[in-house]
Design a protein around this motif. Structure first.
Motif, PDB file in Angstrom:
ATOM      1  N   PRO A 103       0.810  -1.218   0.000  1.00  0.00           N
ATOM      2  CA  PRO A 103       0.000   0.000   0.000  1.00  0.00           C
ATOM      3  C   PRO A 103       0.845   1.270   0.000  1.00  0.00           C
TER       4      PRO A 103
ATOM      5  N   SER B  57      -6.077   2.037 -10.333  1.00  0.00           N
ATOM      6  CA  SER B  57      -6.810   1.131  -9.462  1.00  0.00           C
ATOM      7  C   SER B  57      -7.328   1.939  -8.279  1.00  0.00           C
TER       8      SER B  57
ATOM      9  N   HIS C 172      -7.093   0.905  -5.449  1.00  0.00           N
ATOM     10  CA  HIS C 172      -6.136   0.528  -4.409  1.00  0.00           C
ATOM     11  C   HIS C 172      -4.767   1.073  -4.837  1.00  0.00           C
TER      12      HIS C 172
ATOM     13  N   THR D 291      -1.004   1.367  -4.975  1.00  0.00           N
ATOM     14  CA  THR D 291      -0.021   0.331  -4.688  1.00  0.00           C
ATOM     15  C   THR D 291       1.346   0.622  -5.278  1.00  0.00           C
TER      16      THR D 291
ATOM     17  N   GLY E 274      -7.369   2.396   4.920  1.00  0.00           N
ATOM     18  CA  GLY E 274      -5.928   2.177   4.997  1.00  0.00           C
ATOM     19  C   GLY E 274      -5.543   1.800   6.409  1.00  0.00           C
TER      20      GLY E 274
ATOM     21  N   ASP F  40     -11.037   1.597   8.294  1.00  0.00           N
ATOM     22  CA  ASP F  40     -11.859   1.958   7.143  1.00  0.00           C
ATOM     23  C   ASP F  40     -12.862   3.021   7.581  1.00  0.00           C
TER      24      ASP F  40
ATOM     25  N   THR G 100      -5.056   4.548   1.682  1.00  0.00           N
ATOM     26  CA  THR G 100      -4.494   3.938   0.479  1.00  0.00           C
ATOM     27  C   THR G 100      -5.562   3.447  -0.496  1.00  0.00           C
ATOM     28  N   ASN G 101      -6.840   3.479  -0.079  1.00  0.00           N
ATOM     29  CA  ASN G 101      -7.926   2.954  -0.911  1.00  0.00           C
ATOM     30  C   ASN G 101      -9.035   3.990  -1.077  1.00  0.00           C
TER      31      ASN G 101
ATOM     32  N   LEU H 152      -6.263  -4.863  -8.957  1.00  0.00           N
ATOM     33  CA  LEU H 152      -4.959  -4.300  -8.661  1.00  0.00           C
ATOM     34  C   LEU H 152      -4.225  -3.972  -9.956  1.00  0.00           C
TER      35      LEU H 152
ATOM     36  N   ASP I 221     -10.832  -5.100   0.630  1.00  0.00           N
ATOM     37  CA  ASP I 221      -9.975  -3.988   1.007  1.00  0.00           C
ATOM     38  C   ASP I 221      -8.537  -4.265   0.574  1.00  0.00           C
ATOM     39  N   PHE I 222      -7.624  -3.324   0.909  1.00  0.00           N
ATOM     40  CA  PHE I 222      -6.209  -3.518   0.608  1.00  0.00           C
ATOM     41  C   PHE I 222      -5.403  -2.748   1.642  1.00  0.00           C
ATOM     42  N   GLN I 223      -4.837  -3.471   2.620  1.00  0.00           N
ATOM     43  CA  GLN I 223      -4.095  -2.839   3.708  1.00  0.00           C
ATOM     44  C   GLN I 223      -2.799  -3.570   4.032  1.00  0.00           C
TER      45      GLN I 223
END
Length: 451
Positions: A164, A192, A194, A196, A339, A351, A395-396, A403, A416-418
């Motif tokens: 992230p 994206s 997310h 990254t 994030g 979140d 980060t999201n 991705l 999610d993406f953490q």
């Protein structure tokens, strides 16, 4: 985002990763954490989330809560204070159920009637300070790393790793990548929801070896608070033809996790006709109805907002998705952000949401933090319904997105993406086959320039 020059270099590490892209022969029996089939992966995760039979769980309850009766446990299961699932014709119990029942069951916790009714004095003091000065800029320098230890199952392969990165926004700016190992990386840069940083390296080749990927970055972050008086005085009718309105009232969205809940939304909003009052009523309803509890793997939940309603509890991301779904169902634009929260002593995934008021703009809403009845002022008590502190690493800007570069196998975090993501040519590498660490190296107030 400012990029350092080495972003565009083709390094020896990248060349070596490419050379190692053809894997060695895999062991006869792949470990459960090496996931190739999406349906099988979700099934395995679900089974792992419900490891106990009811007799096993009854013994655990007797050890933790002496005097808690079989009748009380049966009532707790019926009320969803204890989460269960029938798997292979056997009733099984959620792995976090023992702790969750202590949070949810009024027999065991009679104090908590809203998400923050039992906030500590220290938390209230921190909130008072945040409410007094919510907007101060802070420059944060951090390191994010992922460690993948040796395994015969992935030896000779290439690791594909996503980490992230703070997203540029109104509240986060001057995001800078300072260094990385390996030196070559690819940033998603808006391709994206997310945000990254992507790298490739050879998998560890020998027992005892570990592949470490890391980068160091910095960004400036600030909190934001919009007073209710300002919102009321600046509200305007929505431009329903605008891209913002159409995009952020669309349903369903975010895969199956932002959905229509029309009758529920209207019942909560009651006679409210303006979007600010609707938001406050939805915020209050969630705060007073759905207590916090430890969550299942998001990837195992078909529709997260409906899960919250059915189970009667939810963690930060779950209630935020419920808030967004309810607001969009009312025709009010709302969106996701997530994030990490970086409050001293409380660093963790987190979140939250944002709501759009025409004439005002985007307003942060952290429904999981809820209201704080014990706060010293109305502003502090209600801060998170129209504000957010500056202890964030966002980060999201959406959920369940693709991705960049695209992942070949099922994601470990499908919503999610953490924590990051790791895969190789043989499959997704699920936890606990790798570890991640976010280290805050410095966090310094930014001095304002003299006018």
């Amino acid at each position: 985002m400012r990029l350092t020059a080495h972003t565009l270099l083709i390094t020896a590490a990248a060349a070596l990763a490419s050379a190692c892209s053809r894997p060695a022969a895999a062991p006869d029996s792949a470990p459960v954490w090496l996931e190739t089939d999406s349906a099988a992966a979700i099934d395995a995760r679900t089974r792992a989330d419900f490891p106990y039979t009811m007799p096993e769980f009854e013994a655990m309850v007797a050890g933790r809560y002496p005097g808690y009766t079989a009748e009380q446990l049966s009532a707790a299961v019926d009320a969803h204070y204890v989460e269960t699932m029938v798997i292979d014709d056997t009733l099984r119990v959620f792995r976090k159920a023992l702790r969750n029942m202590g949070l949810l069951d009024p027999v065991l916790n009679s104090r908590q009637v809203s998400r923050n009714s039992d906030a500590t004095a220290a938390r209230l003091a921190e909130l008072d300070s945040t409410a007094a000065t919510p907007d101060g800029d802070r420059r944060i320098t951090y390191r994010f790393s992922i460690d993948v230890p040796y395994s015969e199952a992935i030896a000779g392969d290439t690791l594909r790793v996503w980490m992230p990165v703070p997203v540029e926004s109104e509240r986060q700016s001057d995001v800078t990548i300072l260094s990385s190992v390996p030196a070559a990386y690819t940033l998603s840069e808006g391709r994206s929801p997310h945000n990254t940083l992507y790298m490739e390296v050879p998998a560890p080749a020998a027992p005892g070896d570990t592949a470490r990927l890391e980068y160091t970055g910095a960004y400036t972050v600030r909190g934001k608070y919009v007073s209710p008086d300002y919102i009321r005085s600046h509200l305007r009718p929505y431009d329903t033809a605008s891209e913002t309105y159409r995009r952020y009232t669309a349903l369903p969205d975010g895969g199956p996790h932002m959905v229509r809940l029309d009758s529920m939304a209207r019942a909560i909003a009651g006679d409210a006709t303006d979007p600010y009052t609707m938001s406050e009523r939805v915020f209050d309803y969630i705060d007073s109805t759905y207590l916090w509890a430890g969550a299942r793997e998001y990837s195992t939940i078909g529709c997260i907002p409906r899960y919250v309603v059915d189970e009667g509890h939810g963690d930060c991301g779950q209630v935020s998705l419920l808030y967004i779904s309810l607001m969009r169902s009312l025709g009010v634009p709302a969106r996701w952000e997530s994030g990490w929260m970086l409050h001293p002593g409380s660093k963790n995934y987190h979140d939250w949401a944002e709501v759009y008021f025409e004439g005002v703009g985007w307003v942060p809403v952290d429904v999981s933090f809820g209201r704080f009845p014990g706060a010293s002022s109305a502003k502090a008590r209600d801060f998170y319904s129209t504000g957010i502190d500056g202890w964030r690493f966002a980060t999201n800007t959406g959920v369940a997105g693709e991705l960049y570069p695209a992942k070949r196998y099922v994601r470990s975090e499908t919503v999610d993406f953490q924590a990051g993501e790791v895969e190789c040519s043989r499959g997704n590498i699920f936890y606990p086959a790798w570890d991640h660490t976010l280290t805050i190296l410095s966090s310094d107030p930014v001095k304002c320039k003299a006018q």
